[in-house]
Design a protein around this motif. Structure first.
Motif, PDB file in Angstrom:
ATOM      1  N   VAL A 255      16.461   6.343   1.636  1.00  0.00           N
ATOM      2  CA  VAL A 255      16.215   5.154   2.448  1.00  0.00           C
ATOM      3  C   VAL A 255      14.942   4.471   1.954  1.00  0.00           C
ATOM      4  N   ASP A 256      15.029   3.163   1.718  1.00  0.00           N
ATOM      5  CA  ASP A 256      13.833   2.404   1.348  1.00  0.00           C
ATOM      6  C   ASP A 256      12.941   2.203   2.569  1.00  0.00           C
ATOM      7  N   ILE A 257      11.640   2.167   2.334  1.00  0.00           N
ATOM      8  CA  ILE A 257      10.675   1.846   3.391  1.00  0.00           C
ATOM      9  C   ILE A 257      10.333   0.374   3.256  1.00  0.00           C
ATOM     10  N   ARG A 258      10.711  -0.411   4.266  1.00  0.00           N
ATOM     11  CA  ARG A 258      10.490  -1.852   4.211  1.00  0.00           C
ATOM     12  C   ARG A 258       8.998  -2.189   4.226  1.00  0.00           C
ATOM     13  N   THR A 259       8.247  -1.574   5.140  1.00  0.00           N
ATOM     14  CA  THR A 259       6.795  -1.765   5.227  1.00  0.00           C
ATOM     15  C   THR A 259       6.216  -0.688   6.129  1.00  0.00           C
ATOM     16  N   ILE A 260       4.916  -0.512   6.052  1.00  0.00           N
ATOM     17  CA  ILE A 260       4.187   0.385   6.948  1.00  0.00           C
ATOM     18  C   ILE A 260       3.101  -0.436   7.622  1.00  0.00           C
ATOM     19  N   LEU A 261       3.084  -0.388   8.950  1.00  0.00           N
ATOM     20  CA  LEU A 261       2.111  -1.138   9.740  1.00  0.00           C
ATOM     21  C   LEU A 261       0.936  -0.236  10.096  1.00  0.00           C
ATOM     22  N   VAL A 262      -0.273  -0.687   9.784  1.00  0.00           N
ATOM     23  CA  VAL A 262      -1.500   0.051  10.099  1.00  0.00           C
ATOM     24  C   VAL A 262      -2.281  -0.777  11.113  1.00  0.00           C
ATOM     25  N   LYS A 263      -2.571  -0.183  12.283  1.00  0.00           N
ATOM     26  CA  LYS A 263      -3.268  -0.905  13.347  1.00  0.00           C
ATOM     27  C   LYS A 263      -4.506  -0.133  13.800  1.00  0.00           C
ATOM     28  N   LEU A 264      -5.606  -0.844  13.912  1.00  0.00           N
ATOM     29  CA  LEU A 264      -6.776  -0.324  14.630  1.00  0.00           C
ATOM     30  C   LEU A 264      -6.696  -0.890  16.036  1.00  0.00           C
TER      31      LEU A 264
ATOM     32  N   GLU B  34      -7.060  -4.993  14.799  1.00  0.00           N
ATOM     33  CA  GLU B  34      -6.730  -5.435  13.443  1.00  0.00           C
ATOM     34  C   GLU B  34      -5.464  -4.731  13.006  1.00  0.00           C
ATOM     35  N   GLU B  35      -4.659  -5.401  12.192  1.00  0.00           N
ATOM     36  CA  GLU B  35      -3.450  -4.768  11.674  1.00  0.00           C
ATOM     37  C   GLU B  35      -3.193  -5.202  10.245  1.00  0.00           C
ATOM     38  N   ARG B  36      -2.587  -4.300   9.493  1.00  0.00           N
ATOM     39  CA  ARG B  36      -2.265  -4.526   8.075  1.00  0.00           C
ATOM     40  C   ARG B  36      -0.817  -4.111   7.823  1.00  0.00           C
ATOM     41  N   TYR B  37      -0.230  -4.704   6.775  1.00  0.00           N
ATOM     42  CA  TYR B  37       1.111  -4.329   6.345  1.00  0.00           C
ATOM     43  C   TYR B  37       1.054  -3.904   4.882  1.00  0.00           C
ATOM     44  N   THR B  38       1.743  -2.839   4.563  1.00  0.00           N
ATOM     45  CA  THR B  38       1.854  -2.428   3.163  1.00  0.00           C
ATOM     46  C   THR B  38       3.081  -3.083   2.541  1.00  0.00           C
ATOM     47  N   GLY B  39       3.258  -2.855   1.244  1.00  0.00           N
ATOM     48  CA  GLY B  39       4.444  -3.346   0.563  1.00  0.00           C
ATOM     49  C   GLY B  39       5.604  -2.370   0.695  1.00  0.00           C
ATOM     50  N   LYS B  40       6.676  -2.670   0.030  1.00  0.00           N
ATOM     51  CA  LYS B  40       7.882  -1.846   0.077  1.00  0.00           C
ATOM     52  C   LYS B  40       7.703  -0.573  -0.737  1.00  0.00           C
ATOM     53  N   ILE B  41       8.254   0.541  -0.214  1.00  0.00           N
ATOM     54  CA  ILE B  41       8.287   1.809  -0.956  1.00  0.00           C
ATOM     55  C   ILE B  41       9.750   2.170  -1.162  1.00  0.00           C
ATOM     56  N   SER B  42      10.193   2.148  -2.400  1.00  0.00           N
ATOM     57  CA  SER B  42      11.597   2.418  -2.695  1.00  0.00           C
ATOM     58  C   SER B  42      11.929   3.886  -2.506  1.00  0.00           C
ATOM     59  N   ARG B  43      13.200   4.143  -2.362  1.00  0.00           N
ATOM     60  CA  ARG B  43      13.685   5.525  -2.252  1.00  0.00           C
ATOM     61  C   ARG B  43      13.317   6.316  -3.509  1.00  0.00           C
TER      62      ARG B  43
ATOM     63  N   VAL C 121       2.700   2.968  11.738  1.00  0.00           N
ATOM     64  CA  VAL C 121       4.117   2.931  12.092  1.00  0.00           C
ATOM     65  C   VAL C 121       4.921   2.625  10.830  1.00  0.00           C
ATOM     66  N   VAL C 122       5.867   3.507  10.504  1.00  0.00           N
ATOM     67  CA  VAL C 122       6.714   3.358   9.321  1.00  0.00           C
ATOM     68  C   VAL C 122       7.993   2.624   9.719  1.00  0.00           C
ATOM     69  N   HIS C 123       8.352   1.588   8.952  1.00  0.00           N
ATOM     70  CA  HIS C 123       9.558   0.804   9.220  1.00  0.00           C
ATOM     71  C   HIS C 123      10.555   1.012   8.079  1.00  0.00           C
ATOM     72  N   PRO C 124      11.485   1.965   8.223  1.00  0.00           N
ATOM     73  CA  PRO C 124      12.489   2.169   7.177  1.00  0.00           C
ATOM     74  C   PRO C 124      13.574   1.095   7.236  1.00  0.00           C
ATOM     75  N   SER C 125      14.239   0.897   6.116  1.00  0.00           N
ATOM     76  CA  SER C 125      15.409   0.024   6.090  1.00  0.00           C
ATOM     77  C   SER C 125      16.624   0.806   6.567  1.00  0.00           C
ATOM     78  N   ARG C 126      17.522   0.121   7.257  1.00  0.00           N
ATOM     79  CA  ARG C 126      18.797   0.704   7.700  1.00  0.00           C
ATOM     80  C   ARG C 126      18.599   1.947   8.561  1.00  0.00           C
ATOM     81  N   SER C 127      17.564   1.948   9.378  1.00  0.00           N
ATOM     82  CA  SER C 127      17.345   3.073  10.291  1.00  0.00           C
ATOM     83  C   SER C 127      16.515   2.589  11.475  1.00  0.00           C
TER      84      SER C 127
END
Length: 395
Positions: A216-225, A248-257, A292-298
């Protein structure tokens, strides 16, 4: 206290603090000042009462089941209160005496009270607050009372060096998730910080490792203080409400399977109420980094939390030279992105944006989003007629 009405046009009242126009104090300080009362015509009062108090209050409404076999729900009001000091004195008359006629003129009444050494800091939230107030009540026979209120703010200093042995230790959180009923290889996310204690102006250097061996690809990961305010009721029974305020919050890029990734986030700490979970039993404030990890298709949302303690004086052992501090602040400001920004690509040392001005040159809260996502609760009116809405001053 009677029903509110407009203040009498023949009565003017002003509450002033001695040598403290901002009305900001600390535990142990003496709060002194005077009340100026001006009557443009003779008035009758049963009594003139001066009250100085500090208290914590919680309140919210909720629907609960009406009995074990009845599915109908009823509205319940949850409340809690904790008093730190409460002085009441009658400047004129009493609460049970006969009415007294006060001739027209100007009157000045001094007041003084010492804030207890263990008093908590002023705080306002959706489901409760901690407030300190001076209230003058003109008790009138056969009429509604006239009440004038002046709030003052209490700040609490928090020296992290008192808990240096604990707060200087690294923190770590890890989550392991599998998808499709465990038929795939796991996703492992690990986050660490070099310590848990920070003061305004310091930078949290968080490192996050992502080992995605799943399909499963990871669409983005949200980091919040975020700040976490907890409110506890006492009646009709003990219950709890939690309010989250995103700083404050940040978003990472995509992490492929079948890929690994490493992220470094530099988060600048802005001004805020220090962490407090011991001075008040019904309202307390904590801080954390939520990932918070946001996977694709899950629909799964693997979540990690790193506790952060915010004080007013940082750890001495972590202090760097001024040039290093400014450089860390520049990096943190360069990494800052508002929530509406699209997910960014992974940060690399080769591609670094031009840093903005140092933190000391910016407005106090310019690095935070201050986005709150709790449910709206009922408001409690502690200020009566003749008073301004209560707003504690920021740190």
């Amino acid at each position: 206290m009677g029903k509110k009405e407009k203040p009498s046009r023949h009565i003017k009242c002003e509450i002033r603090f001695d040598n403290n126009p901002l009305a900001i104090y600390r535990p142990g300080d003496a709060v002194t000042g005077f009340v100026e009362l001006t009557l443009l015509k003779n008035k009758k009062f049963r009594g003139i009462c001066l009250r100085i108090n500090g208290f914590a209050s919680t309140y919210w409404g909720s629907k609960v089941k009406n009995g074990s076999t009845n599915y109908k729900k009823r509205n319940i009001s949850f409340k809690g209160r904790e008093d730190y000091f409460n002085t009441i004195s009658y400047l004129v008359g009493s609460d049970v005496g006969n009415p007294l006629e006060i001739v027209a003129g100007s009157y000045s009444y001094p007041f003084s009270v010492v804030i207890p050494a263990n008093a908590p800091a002023s705080m306002e939230g959706t489901f409760g607050h901690i407030r300190y107030m001076i209230q003058l009540t003109l008790e009138r026979p056969w009429k509604h009372d006239i009440v004038n209120t002046a709030p003052f703010t209490v700040r609490v200093d928090s020296d992290l060096n008192l808990l240096a042995e604990t707060l200087s230790l690294p923190t770590k959180a890890e989550t392991v998730s599998c998808f499709y009923f465990g038929l795939t290889e796991p996703l492992v996310v690990t986050a660490t910080t070099p310590r848990s204690g920070y003061a305004p102006g310091e930078v949290i250097e968080m490192v996050m490792h992502v080992n995605n061996q799943s399909i499963v690809d990871i669409r983005t990961i949200l980091v919040k203080l975020q700040r976490v305010d907890t409110f506890i009721s006492q009646v009709p029974w003990v219950d709890k409400k939690v309010e989250y305020t995103v700083l404050e919050e940040r978003y990472t890029g995509k992490i492929s399977r079948r890929h690994n990734a490493r992220f470094e986030e530099n988060i600048l700490i802005g001004a805020g109420t220090p962490s407090n979970d011991s001075l008040c039993r019904i309202v307390y404030t904590q801080y954390e980094i939520e990932i918070v990890v946001h996977p694709s298709r899950s629909r799964k949302r693997p979540t990690l939390r790193l506790p952060i303690v915010l004080g007013t004086e940082g750890l001495t052992s972590s202090n760097l030279n001024p040039e290093a501090i400014i450089e860390k602040q520049r990096l943190a400001m360069a990494d800052f992105r508002p929530p509406s920004a699209p997910p960014a690509q992974m940060a690399t040392s080769e591609a670094m944006a031009i840093p903005p001005p140092p933190y000391t040159d910016l407005p106090q809260n310019s690095v935070s989003t201050f986005q709150s996502y709790s449910l709206e609760g009922p408001a409690e009116n502690e200020c009566a007629k003749g008073s301004e809405p209560y707003t504690p001053r920021d740190y």
